[in-house]
Write an enzyme that holds these catalytic residues in place. Structure first.
Site: not given
Ligand code: NAD
Length: 361
Positions: A142, A192, A224, A248, A252
């Protein structure tokens, strides 16, 4: 202990929910012999109206000078038309940057009394859901370079750069380990590393840090797989530490499985013990001023402040136990009231706050 807390009531339901959290803090201070003083800070729409700026410098300075910051929520329809750099949410971004808080910590906890609100199967919920996601907040993809360029073929190509230095990983890793030390001493590092170099560096730094925290059981998980495990077997997690974008998305997902937005607190921390504590929801303009808001997310944010910034573990437990007792007694604000449930008692924001205060022992 003496603590000065910067208080940002904000907009919409902000003043109502923060008012209840302050009553709770005052009760804790009285019972445990602490002295909490409060410095009012204007931020968001209310600051735009007063000063034409969502976070004037002197307001930010008050927050930085405090022992920690308690925030309700900012924003609302009235300020939707103001220029982008003056929007209420800009105040929030400037506050986070100004306080240097690089770690966002969001618990995913299901209260057994509200388990029917979870979209997960009852047999999964029955095993318990109580973990925290520690997310890196001011680095990673980001904050890397973003660009869209034209190729010779005329086709466009977009690039977003993901960068993490060892020191950036180390400082968020430490928050992960320290958080685990204050809980059940299990830390899951999510990355990852089968594909990304930044994740391989992440993993190696986490394992280096693990040597400093021999009491903490560290595990690694690919992002994942983690997304699957959060819905398949959330009881396995205590603390998850991960980078900005993965955090992020996963935070959620984790808040959804617990059922209600009005119940979830959060903290943001940097290099000092001065943290920013706020519920995860917004200013809920649709119910503002109607005594309908659920104050529990804000009250639990105040409990997190006591636990993580002030090392007041018994006091934080006392608040969380009081919330649990009030739910056991069948009191519910409208957002957590099951439809047609005769055995529950619907209460407003003020009454919910008063009940929690009365149950703090
Ligand atoms: P919201 O979280 O304010 O509301 C979403 C829904 O949840 C609404 O129906 C609301 O009534 C309900 N709700 C939220 N908190 C509740 C509570 N404590 N008790 C009972 N019900 C609750 O999100 P939104 O409607 O998308 O945004 C409203 C405003 O809040 C916007 O201006 C947005 O920019 C701002 N916002 C601020 C923050 C913040 O201050 N950190 C975060 C998100 C949104």
């Amino acid at each position: 202990m003496k603590k000065n807390i910067a208080v940002i009531r904000g907009d919409g339901i902000g003043p109502e929910i923060v008012g209840q959290a302050l009553d709770v803090l005052n009760k804790v201070a009285e019972l445990y012999g602490h002295e909490f003083s409060y410095t009012d800070v204007d931020m968001g729409g209310v600051a735009i109206d007063k000063y034409g700026d969502p976070l004037p410098r002197e307001m930010l300075d008050k927050c930085i000078a405090s022992d920690s910051v308690l925030l309700g929520a900012v924003g609302g329809e009235k300020w939707n038309g103001v220029p982008g750099h003056l929007r209420p949410e800009k105040g929030l971004l400037r506050l986070r940057a100004g306080m240097g808080v690089y770690s966002n910590n969001r618990p995913a906890k299901i209260w057994p009394q509200l388990s029917e609100a979870s979209p997960l199967k009852p047999e999964i919920v029955a095993k318990g859901i109580d973990f925290i996601i520690v997310r890196e907040l001011i680095g990673g993809i980001y904050f890397g370079e973003h660009k869209t360029e034209a190729l010779e073929s005329g086709e466009k190509q977009a690039v977003d750069v993901l960068v993490y230095s060892e020191s950036e990983i180390e400082r968020i890793g430490r928050i992960g380990f320290e958080t685990a030390m204050k809980r059940n001493k299990k830390l899951c590092s999510v990355e990852k590393s089968n594909v990304l170099d930044s994740s391989r560096l992440w993993k190696s730094v986490m394992h280096r840090l693990a040597e400093e925290y021999p009491e903490v059981e560290l595990s690694d998980m690919l992002v994942d797989n983690c997304a699957m495990q959060i819905v398949k077997n959330p009881a396995q997690f205590d603390v998850i530490v991960t980078e900005n974008m993965f955090g992020d998305i996963l935070s959620d997902e984790a808040s959804m499985i617990t059922g209600s937005i009005g119940m979830i607190p959060s903290s943001s921390l940097g290099n000092t013990s001065c943290g920013l504590y706020e519920p995860i929801h917004g200013s809920a303009p649709d119910i503002a001023g109607k005594d309908l808001a659920n104050p529990i997310g804000t009250i639990l944010s105040a409990a997190m402040m006591l636990r993580y910034s002030f090392d007041m573990v018994a006091e934080a437990d006392a608040i969380e136990n009081a919330v649990s007792k009030v739910l056991d007694q069948g009191y519910r604000t409208a957002d957590i009231m099951p439809p047609e449930a005769v055995s529950f008692k619907k209460v407003g924001c003020k009454e919910m706050g008063r009940l929690i205060v009365d149950n703090i022992v």
